[in-house]
Design a protein around this motif. Structure first.
Motif, PDB file in Angstrom:
ATOM      1  N   LEU A   1      78.938   5.011  29.663  1.00 48.01           N
ATOM      2  CA  LEU A   1      77.819   5.850  30.085  1.00 48.01           C
ATOM      3  C   LEU A   1      77.801   7.168  29.333  1.00 48.01           C
ATOM      4  O   LEU A   1      78.847   7.654  28.872  1.00 48.01           O
ATOM      5  CB  LEU A   1      77.891   6.103  31.588  1.00 48.01           C
ATOM      6  CG  LEU A   1      77.289   5.034  32.514  1.00 48.01           C
ATOM      7  CD1 LEU A   1      77.884   3.657  32.248  1.00 48.01           C
ATOM      8  CD2 LEU A   1      77.464   5.423  33.971  1.00 48.01           C
ATOM      9  N   SER A   2      76.611   7.739  29.222  1.00 50.28           N
ATOM     10  CA  SER A   2      76.449   8.994  28.488  1.00 50.28           C
ATOM     11  C   SER A   2      77.142  10.158  29.177  1.00 50.28           C
ATOM     12  O   SER A   2      77.372  11.194  28.557  1.00 50.28           O
ATOM     13  CB  SER A   2      74.954   9.301  28.316  1.00 50.28           C
ATOM     14  OG  SER A   2      74.288   9.303  29.565  1.00 50.28           O
ATOM     15  N   ASN A   3      77.481  10.022  30.470  1.00 52.49           N
ATOM     16  CA  ASN A   3      78.203  11.081  31.172  1.00 52.49           C
ATOM     17  C   ASN A   3      79.721  10.939  31.051  1.00 52.49           C
ATOM     18  O   ASN A   3      80.470  11.675  31.681  1.00 52.49           O
ATOM     19  CB  ASN A   3      77.796  11.121  32.646  1.00 52.49           C
ATOM     20  CG  ASN A   3      77.989   9.779  33.339  1.00 52.49           C
ATOM     21  OD1 ASN A   3      78.713   8.910  32.855  1.00 52.49           O
ATOM     22  ND2 ASN A   3      77.348   9.603  34.485  1.00 52.49           N
ATOM     23  N   GLY A   4      80.173   9.960  30.253  1.00 49.36           N
ATOM     24  CA  GLY A   4      81.604   9.802  29.989  1.00 49.36           C
ATOM     25  C   GLY A   4      82.288   8.717  30.793  1.00 49.36           C
ATOM     26  O   GLY A   4      83.445   8.381  30.509  1.00 49.36           O
ATOM     27  N   LEU A   5      81.616   8.149  31.790  1.00 50.39           N
ATOM     28  CA  LEU A   5      82.226   7.079  32.585  1.00 50.39           C
ATOM     29  C   LEU A   5      82.265   5.782  31.786  1.00 50.39           C
ATOM     30  O   LEU A   5      81.346   5.477  31.024  1.00 50.39           O
ATOM     31  CB  LEU A   5      81.443   6.860  33.881  1.00 50.39           C
ATOM     32  CG  LEU A   5      81.457   8.005  34.897  1.00 50.39           C
ATOM     33  CD1 LEU A   5      80.569   7.663  36.078  1.00 50.39           C
ATOM     34  CD2 LEU A   5      82.882   8.280  35.363  1.00 50.39           C
ATOM     35  N   LYS A   6      83.334   5.023  31.983  1.00 48.20           N
ATOM     36  CA  LYS A   6      83.485   3.732  31.309  1.00 48.20           C
ATOM     37  C   LYS A   6      83.831   2.663  32.343  1.00 48.20           C
ATOM     38  O   LYS A   6      84.684   2.880  33.212  1.00 48.20           O
ATOM     39  CB  LYS A   6      84.580   3.788  30.244  1.00 48.20           C
ATOM     40  CG  LYS A   6      84.270   4.719  29.081  1.00 48.20           C
ATOM     41  CD  LYS A   6      85.355   4.641  28.007  1.00 48.20           C
ATOM     42  CE  LYS A   6      85.018   5.556  26.829  1.00 48.20           C
ATOM     43  NZ  LYS A   6      86.030   5.458  25.729  1.00 48.20           N
ATOM     44  N   TYR A   7      83.174   1.520  32.225  1.00 46.61           N
ATOM     45  CA  TYR A   7      83.441   0.388  33.106  1.00 46.61           C
ATOM     46  C   TYR A   7      84.011  -0.748  32.263  1.00 46.61           C
ATOM     47  O   TYR A   7      83.366  -1.174  31.297  1.00 46.61           O
ATOM     48  CB  TYR A   7      82.156  -0.057  33.813  1.00 46.61           C
ATOM     49  CG  TYR A   7      81.610   0.989  34.753  1.00 46.61           C
ATOM     50  CD1 TYR A   7      82.050   1.074  36.070  1.00 46.61           C
ATOM     51  CD2 TYR A   7      80.657   1.908  34.320  1.00 46.61           C
ATOM     52  CE1 TYR A   7      81.555   2.043  36.938  1.00 46.61           C
ATOM     53  CE2 TYR A   7      80.151   2.873  35.179  1.00 46.61           C
ATOM     54  CZ  TYR A   7      80.605   2.941  36.483  1.00 46.61           C
ATOM     55  OH  TYR A   7      80.114   3.900  37.328  1.00 46.61           O
TER      56      TYR A   7
END
Length: 280
Positions: A81-87
């Motif tokens: 995600l562009s906010n830095g979260l990774k799944y």
């Protein structure tokens, strides 16, 4: 397949006009719905499945959050995600390993059974054996199908939970307009891309955004991993093994995937930051 009325006979029991009373699951979700058609199918695992076409009420829309996000898909991490979260990508190594083992056993046992059947024909025996008469082959076939089904079910469950979470959290979701079939022509990455299920991930996002009142925007992925999201400088192509880089123009340090996700969001926003293309 039948068109007649299907009735809920009790908790976990249904009445089918052509089959009578059957034990099933999830009868609770069938309350207050109009069932139009049903189909009973036999899976390779030996289990029967009931598919129902029903008319239901329109689902309640998710509350607006005022948030937008860009998503870059990958192999190690499914969604960045562009906010830095990774799944992380889906992982079911045990079941996948068992599936490969039983696939090998299935192929070998089926071949041996076929040779024995051909031997019976050649020797003109009175009672010819058929492939279905070999219990070892039948057992391998069912176990292979069972493990493959478990992998598929776990993957679908993971994607459903992830996509529902994303649609609930964000009003606008921007993703890459990827041609997955073309990407799978790369034999080095084809298996990893197929396992990541990018197509299924996008399909779920599309219909869930439409169903729950959110917006999905697909953008051209060109140069999203090459352009600096801070200054718009195009630093050129980079090998896949390079996961972090520093912009030679503004010295901003980037995580490759997060930077791509930010650029995807910028491309989707009409009033967002305009990406300049500066030749390196």
């Amino acid at each position: 397949t039948g068109k007649s009325i299907v009735k809920i006979a009790g908790r976990r029991y249904l009445y089918l006009p052509k089959l009578g009373y059957i034990k099933t699951s999830k009868t609770g979700v069938l309350k207050d719905v109009k069932i139009k058609r049903y189909t009973v199918s036999l899976e390779p695992t030996g289990k029967y499945y009931l598919s129902i076409q029903a008319e239901v009420k329109a689902p309640q829309k998710f509350k607006k959050t005022g948030k937008q996000v860009g998503i870059d898909v990958g192999v190690a991490d499914l969604a960045i995600l562009s906010n830095g979260l990774k799944y992380p990508a889906f992982e079911a190594s045990y079941f996948e390993k068992q599936s490969r083992i039983w696939q090998s056993k299935y192929s070998r046992r089926r071949h041996l059974a076929y040779l024995l059947c051909e031997q019976d024909k050649h020797q003109k025996v009175l009672n010819l054996r058929s492939l279905e008469s070999f219990s070892n082959w039948q057992r391998a076939r069912k176990l292979k199908a069972s493990y493959q089904k478990k992998v598929a079910n776990k993957r679908k469950d993971y994607l459903h939970k992830l996509t529902t979470h994303l649609v609930r959290q964000y009003d606008v979701i921007a993703i890459e307009d990827l041609k997955v079939k073309n990407l799978q022509k790369n034999h080095c990455l084809a298996k990893a891309i197929a396992n990541a299920s990018w197509s299924m991930f996008r399909q779920m996002l599309e219909y869930k955004c439409e169903r729950y009142g959110k917006e999905l925007i697909a953008v051209n992925p060109k140069n999203t991993s090459r352009i600096c999201s801070k200054c718009g400088f195009n630093s050129g192509a980079k090998p896949l093994e390079i996961r972090e880089w520093t912009c030679p123009n503004c010295q901003a340090h980037h995580d490759r995937d997060i930077n791509a996700a930010v650029n995807i969001l910028y491309k989707a926003m009409p009033n967002g930051q305009e990406l300049a293309v500066v030749n390196s």
